[in-house]
Scaffold this motif. Structure first.
Motif, PDB file in Angstrom:
ATOM      1  N   TRP A 179       0.836  -1.209   0.000  1.00 66.49           N
ATOM      2  CA  TRP A 179       0.000   0.000   0.000  1.00 66.49           C
ATOM      3  C   TRP A 179       0.867   1.254   0.000  1.00 66.49           C
ATOM      4  O   TRP A 179       0.545   2.237  -0.665  1.00 66.49           O
ATOM      5  CB  TRP A 179      -0.937  -0.001   1.203  1.00 66.49           C
ATOM      6  CG  TRP A 179      -2.051  -1.006   1.067  1.00 66.49           C
ATOM      7  CD1 TRP A 179      -2.177  -2.191   1.729  1.00 66.49           C
ATOM      8  CD2 TRP A 179      -3.162  -0.928   0.179  1.00 66.49           C
ATOM      9  NE1 TRP A 179      -3.303  -2.844   1.305  1.00 66.49           N
ATOM     10  CE2 TRP A 179      -3.935  -2.088   0.369  1.00 66.49           C
ATOM     11  CE3 TRP A 179      -3.581   0.012  -0.747  1.00 66.49           C
ATOM     12  CZ2 TRP A 179      -5.107  -2.326  -0.348  1.00 66.49           C
ATOM     13  CZ3 TRP A 179      -4.751  -0.227  -1.450  1.00 66.49           C
ATOM     14  CH2 TRP A 179      -5.498  -1.382  -1.252  1.00 66.49           C
ATOM     15  N   ILE A 180       1.959   1.224   0.750  1.00 63.46           N
ATOM     16  CA  ILE A 180       2.872   2.374   0.788  1.00 63.46           C
ATOM     17  C   ILE A 180       3.490   2.584  -0.594  1.00 63.46           C
ATOM     18  O   ILE A 180       3.499   3.703  -1.117  1.00 63.46           O
ATOM     19  CB  ILE A 180       3.962   2.166   1.858  1.00 63.46           C
ATOM     20  CG1 ILE A 180       3.327   2.136   3.254  1.00 63.46           C
ATOM     21  CG2 ILE A 180       5.028   3.258   1.780  1.00 63.46           C
ATOM     22  CD1 ILE A 180       4.275   1.637   4.341  1.00 63.46           C
ATOM     23  N   ALA A 181       4.010   1.521  -1.186  1.00 65.69           N
ATOM     24  CA  ALA A 181       4.620   1.633  -2.517  1.00 65.69           C
ATOM     25  C   ALA A 181       3.588   2.089  -3.548  1.00 65.69           C
ATOM     26  O   ALA A 181       3.871   2.971  -4.372  1.00 65.69           O
ATOM     27  CB  ALA A 181       5.230   0.295  -2.925  1.00 65.69           C
ATOM     28  N   PHE A 182       2.391   1.515  -3.515  1.00 62.80           N
ATOM     29  CA  PHE A 182       1.325   1.879  -4.448  1.00 62.80           C
ATOM     30  C   PHE A 182       0.982   3.365  -4.329  1.00 62.80           C
ATOM     31  O   PHE A 182       0.874   4.077  -5.330  1.00 62.80           O
ATOM     32  CB  PHE A 182       0.079   1.021  -4.171  1.00 62.80           C
ATOM     33  CG  PHE A 182      -1.161   1.490  -4.887  1.00 62.80           C
ATOM     34  CD1 PHE A 182      -1.301   1.296  -6.253  1.00 62.80           C
ATOM     35  CD2 PHE A 182      -2.188   2.109  -4.189  1.00 62.80           C
ATOM     36  CE1 PHE A 182      -2.448   1.725  -6.914  1.00 62.80           C
ATOM     37  CE2 PHE A 182      -3.323   2.536  -4.845  1.00 62.80           C
ATOM     38  CZ  PHE A 182      -3.460   2.346  -6.207  1.00 62.80           C
ATOM     39  N   THR A 183       0.837   3.853  -3.116  1.00 59.50           N
ATOM     40  CA  THR A 183       0.471   5.255  -2.891  1.00 59.50           C
ATOM     41  C   THR A 183       1.565   6.203  -3.373  1.00 59.50           C
ATOM     42  O   THR A 183       1.295   7.158  -4.109  1.00 59.50           O
ATOM     43  CB  THR A 183       0.167   5.500  -1.405  1.00 59.50           C
ATOM     44  OG1 THR A 183      -0.907   4.636  -1.005  1.00 59.50           O
ATOM     45  CG2 THR A 183      -0.223   6.945  -1.148  1.00 59.50           C
ATOM     46  N   ALA A 224       2.790   7.220 -16.293  1.00 62.94           N
ATOM     47  CA  ALA A 224       1.956   6.012 -16.411  1.00 62.94           C
ATOM     48  C   ALA A 224       2.743   4.777 -15.993  1.00 62.94           C
ATOM     49  O   ALA A 224       2.195   3.861 -15.363  1.00 62.94           O
ATOM     50  CB  ALA A 224       1.443   5.861 -17.839  1.00 62.94           C
ATOM     51  N   LEU A 225       4.040   4.758 -16.308  1.00 57.90           N
ATOM     52  CA  LEU A 225       4.888   3.639 -15.911  1.00 57.90           C
ATOM     53  C   LEU A 225       4.992   3.547 -14.396  1.00 57.90           C
ATOM     54  O   LEU A 225       4.887   2.447 -13.820  1.00 57.90           O
ATOM     55  CB  LEU A 225       6.276   3.786 -16.542  1.00 57.90           C
ATOM     56  CG  LEU A 225       7.270   2.656 -16.319  1.00 57.90           C
ATOM     57  CD1 LEU A 225       6.724   1.344 -16.862  1.00 57.90           C
ATOM     58  CD2 LEU A 225       8.585   2.983 -16.986  1.00 57.90           C
ATOM     59  N   LEU A 226       5.161   4.686 -13.710  1.00 54.32           N
ATOM     60  CA  LEU A 226       5.217   4.670 -12.244  1.00 54.32           C
ATOM     61  C   LEU A 226       3.900   4.180 -11.652  1.00 54.32           C
ATOM     62  O   LEU A 226       3.902   3.380 -10.706  1.00 54.32           O
ATOM     63  CB  LEU A 226       5.557   6.057 -11.700  1.00 54.32           C
ATOM     64  CG  LEU A 226       6.973   6.557 -11.916  1.00 54.32           C
ATOM     65  CD1 LEU A 226       7.143   7.942 -11.303  1.00 54.32           C
ATOM     66  CD2 LEU A 226       7.989   5.598 -11.330  1.00 54.32           C
ATOM     67  N   VAL A 227       2.788   4.663 -12.188  1.00 50.14           N
ATOM     68  CA  VAL A 227       1.477   4.206 -11.705  1.00 50.14           C
ATOM     69  C   VAL A 227       1.339   2.703 -11.941  1.00 50.14           C
ATOM     70  O   VAL A 227       0.885   1.958 -11.060  1.00 50.14           O
ATOM     71  CB  VAL A 227       0.335   4.989 -12.392  1.00 50.14           C
ATOM     72  CG1 VAL A 227      -1.024   4.370 -12.059  1.00 50.14           C
ATOM     73  CG2 VAL A 227       0.363   6.450 -11.968  1.00 50.14           C
ATOM     74  N   ALA A 228       1.756   2.228 -13.111  1.00 51.31           N
ATOM     75  CA  ALA A 228       1.663   0.796 -13.424  1.00 51.31           C
ATOM     76  C   ALA A 228       2.524  -0.040 -12.475  1.00 51.31           C
ATOM     77  O   ALA A 228       2.097  -1.119 -12.044  1.00 51.31           O
ATOM     78  CB  ALA A 228       2.078   0.547 -14.878  1.00 51.31           C
ATOM     79  N   ILE A 229       3.709   0.451 -12.142  1.00 46.12           N
ATOM     80  CA  ILE A 229       4.556  -0.274 -11.187  1.00 46.12           C
ATOM     81  C   ILE A 229       3.852  -0.362  -9.840  1.00 46.12           C
ATOM     82  O   ILE A 229       3.822  -1.420  -9.209  1.00 46.12           O
ATOM     83  CB  ILE A 229       5.931   0.408 -11.039  1.00 46.12           C
ATOM     84  CG1 ILE A 229       6.729   0.296 -12.337  1.00 46.12           C
ATOM     85  CG2 ILE A 229       6.722  -0.205  -9.881  1.00 46.12           C
ATOM     86  CD1 ILE A 229       7.958   1.194 -12.366  1.00 46.12           C
ATOM     87  N   GLY A 230       3.278   0.754  -9.390  1.00 45.34           N
ATOM     88  CA  GLY A 230       2.547   0.752  -8.117  1.00 45.34           C
ATOM     89  C   GLY A 230       1.382  -0.212  -8.123  1.00 45.34           C
ATOM     90  O   GLY A 230       1.173  -0.967  -7.165  1.00 45.34           O
TER      91      GLY A 230
END
Length: 188
Positions: free
Chosen positions: A71-75, A171-177
């Protein structure tokens, strides 16, 4: 722990940072080798410290870290990615020149977001007979190399993509999260 296993662990821990670096490099204006090494050093230092911190926390924090790391990484990755997408969609201001390189805190936040899993790995390594300093050093070095290469690869992709590169990087950062979140929720 076998040296090859430690190397593979280092590579596995730095893949998220590599992907984020490609996005950062694509959004940067003509990143040079020194800027790539700077980003690699920042990411590498953070990625190398997090397993040490996780290892030190050991048994006491294991339920809390593994319960929330995704959750921390995703946020963090999601917010950073959305910020990059927003910046890429804004109409360019003729009087403003884009930053030649991301600031220290932007790189450090991204590095922290991509290293939360290394913190959890460090907690797990507290229960294994391993020299944590060697593991942390290998993780830091592989991250330094992979992030530096990722920035330079992103430079090539950024030149091809133009202004859309920042949107793609975000978008890549969001996809990684999202991938981190689904990977952990799917394993639960």
């Amino acid at each position: 722990m076998h040296p090859l296993s430690i190397l593979l662990l280092g590579i596995a821990m730095s893949t998220d940072a590599f992907a984020a670096a490609v996005g950062k490099g694509a959004a940067m204006r003509d990143p040079r080798l020194t800027e790539a090494l700077r980003a690699g050093l920042i990411f590498g230092a953070i990625e190398g410290l997090t397993p040490l911190v996780g290892w030190a926390l050991g048994n006491a924090a294991a339920p809390y870290v593994t319960a929330w790391d995704h959750w921390i990484a995703f946020t963090l990755l999601g917010l950073l990615g959305l910020r990059m997408i927003h910046a890429g969609l804004r109409a360019p201001d003729a009087s403003a020149t884009p930053a030649a390189r991301p600031g220290f805190w932007t790189l450090a936040t991204t590095g922290l977001a991509t290293s939360i899993d290394a913190l959890a790995v460090g907690v797990g390594l507290a229960f294994v007979d391993v020299d944590i300093v060697v593991v942390a050093a290998v993780v830091a070095c592989t991250t330094l190399v992979m992030v530096s290469c990722g920035i330079l690869l992103g430079r090539v992709l950024g030149a091809l993509a133009g202004r859309r590169a920042e949107i793609v990087g975000g978008a890549l950062l969001v996809a990684i999260g999202v991938a981190i979140l689904f990977q952990h929720l799917g394993a639960a």
